[in-house]
Design a protein around this motif. Structure first.
Motif, short mmCIF file in Angstrom:
data_model
loop_
_atom_site.label_atom_id
_atom_site.label_comp_id
_atom_site.label_asym_id
_atom_site.label_seq_id
_atom_site.Cartn_x
_atom_site.Cartn_y
_atom_site.Cartn_z
N UNK A 112 19.05 79.01 46.50
CA UNK A 112 18.77 79.96 47.59
C UNK A 112 17.86 79.33 48.64
N UNK A 113 18.14 79.64 49.89
CA UNK A 113 17.27 79.21 50.99
C UNK A 113 17.49 80.15 52.16
N UNK A 114 16.54 80.18 53.05
CA UNK A 114 16.61 81.05 54.22
C UNK A 114 17.66 80.55 55.20
N UNK A 115 18.39 81.47 55.77
CA UNK A 115 19.39 81.12 56.78
C UNK A 115 18.78 80.59 58.06
N UNK A 116 17.48 80.78 58.24
CA UNK A 116 16.78 80.26 59.42
C UNK A 116 16.48 78.77 59.29
N UNK A 117 16.59 78.25 58.08
CA UNK A 117 16.17 76.87 57.81
C UNK A 117 17.13 75.86 58.44
N UNK A 118 16.57 74.72 58.83
CA UNK A 118 17.38 73.59 59.28
C UNK A 118 17.95 72.93 58.03
N UNK A 119 19.26 72.73 57.99
CA UNK A 119 19.88 72.18 56.79
C UNK A 119 20.76 70.98 57.11
N UNK A 120 20.95 70.15 56.10
CA UNK A 120 21.87 69.02 56.15
C UNK A 120 22.33 68.80 54.72
N UNK A 121 23.49 68.19 54.55
CA UNK A 121 24.05 68.00 53.22
C UNK A 121 24.63 66.61 53.10
N UNK A 122 24.39 65.99 51.95
CA UNK A 122 24.99 64.68 51.64
C UNK A 122 25.75 64.83 50.34
N UNK A 123 27.03 64.48 50.36
CA UNK A 123 27.86 64.56 49.16
C UNK A 123 27.73 63.26 48.39
N UNK A 124 27.35 63.35 47.13
CA UNK A 124 27.13 62.17 46.31
C UNK A 124 28.40 61.67 45.63
N UNK A 125 29.34 62.58 45.37
CA UNK A 125 30.52 62.19 44.59
C UNK A 125 31.80 62.81 45.14
N UNK A 126 31.97 62.82 46.44
CA UNK A 126 33.19 63.36 47.02
C UNK A 126 33.09 64.83 47.38
N UNK A 127 34.24 65.41 47.70
CA UNK A 127 34.32 66.78 48.20
C UNK A 127 33.82 67.80 47.17
N UNK A 128 33.28 68.90 47.68
CA UNK A 128 32.82 70.00 46.84
C UNK A 128 33.30 71.32 47.43
N UNK A 129 33.24 72.36 46.64
CA UNK A 129 33.44 73.73 47.13
C UNK A 129 32.14 74.47 46.90
N UNK A 130 31.75 75.27 47.86
CA UNK A 130 30.55 76.06 47.66
C UNK A 130 30.81 77.49 48.09
#
Length: 106
Positions: free
Chosen positions: A19-37
């Motif tokens: 969980x995190x606030x929708x106001x937060x600045x976010x970035x994502x790095x995939x370590x092992x290929x595609x994911x579904x969230x």
């Protein structure tokens, strides 16, 4: 995957709610290929939500309770199915692993 929220990296394992606030600045790095969230977003002034991962027996007797005023969403994430039994307002499940989200209006 590694989710960076407001400059802080957070390793997020498969089937692990984060969980995190929708106001937060976010970035994502995939370590092992595609994911579904799955994203659950609520307007803070109107509702709250919780997400949890459950492993349910494959018998039809598995119950997930939902209190009055709550909405329960169950999504099969590793196979199986889910169905709602209106008797008593309790969904019954035949899933192996599911994402369960409860939301309550404020």
């Amino acid at each position: 995957m590694v989710l960076t929220v407001d400059g802080t990296p957070h390793p997020v394992a498969p089937l692990s709610p984060f969980a995190f606030s929708g106001d937060a600045a976010t970035d994502c790095r995939l370590k092992a290929g595609a994911v579904r969230n799955v994203n659950v977003m609520t307007r803070r002034s109107r509702a709250t939500a919780t997400v949890r991962i459950i492993t349910a027996a494959t018998s039809p007797g598995t119950e997930m309770a939902c209190a009055t005023g709550e909405t329960l969403l169950v999504m099969a994430v590793t196979g199986g199915s889910a169905s709602a039994d209106r008797t008593g307002g309790r969904p019954r499940s035949a899933v192996s692993t599911a994402c369960s989200t409860k939301a309550r209006r404020r």
